[in-house]
Design an enzyme around this catalytic site. Sequence first.
Site, PDB file in Angstrom:
ATOM      1  N   THR A  93       0.820  -1.217   0.000  1.00  0.00           N
ATOM      2  CA  THR A  93       0.000   0.000   0.000  1.00  0.00           C
ATOM      3  C   THR A  93       0.853   1.266   0.000  1.00  0.00           C
ATOM      4  OG1 THR A  93      -0.158  -0.015   2.424  1.00  0.00           O
ATOM      5  CG2 THR A  93      -1.924  -1.115   1.214  1.00  0.00           C
ATOM      6  N   HIS A  98       9.826  -1.538   1.514  1.00  0.00           N
ATOM      7  CA  HIS A  98       9.974  -1.683   2.961  1.00  0.00           C
ATOM      8  C   HIS A  98       9.868  -3.143   3.359  1.00  0.00           C
ATOM      9  CE1 HIS A  98       5.771  -0.872   1.980  1.00  0.00           C
ATOM     10  NE2 HIS A  98       5.436  -1.661   2.991  1.00  0.00           N
TER      11      HIS A  98
END
Length: 110
Positions: A93, A98
Amino acid sequence: MTNCIFCKIIAGEIPATIVARGAGMLAFEDVAPKADVHVLVVPERHIESFRDIETLTPDESKEMLGFVATTARGLGLEDYRVIVNTGPGGGQTVFHLHWHILAGNLPAFG
Ligand code: AMP
Ligand code: ZN
């Protein structure tokens, strides 16, 4: 990247609870934790997703993986889960690469 929330955290423009910093990497607590421990590890350089991992040099890739492991160790974790959601269908999202570090209270997986 101007509109990227993680770039803004890296630049100190929006607040986050920083856990570790170094080697072009930053680790901070996830704002909406999905487990007892939920930390995100990001490269300071904007890379959209894991698909683009080959834009890193071999040394940068090694540093990144080492930083994930060092961050987990620094959190006192021995057992944990590392996840990289890739693309919307993979649950991504925020489109700045990450690594999720999750521990405690984890659902069975696989
Ligand atoms: P993903 O769904 O894999 O892209 O993960 C994005 C993660 O970023 C989610 O777990 C969010 O809770 C987390 N997140 C979004 N905004 C922030 C923020 N401002 N600070 C910390 N974590 C955030
Ligand atoms: Zn970014």
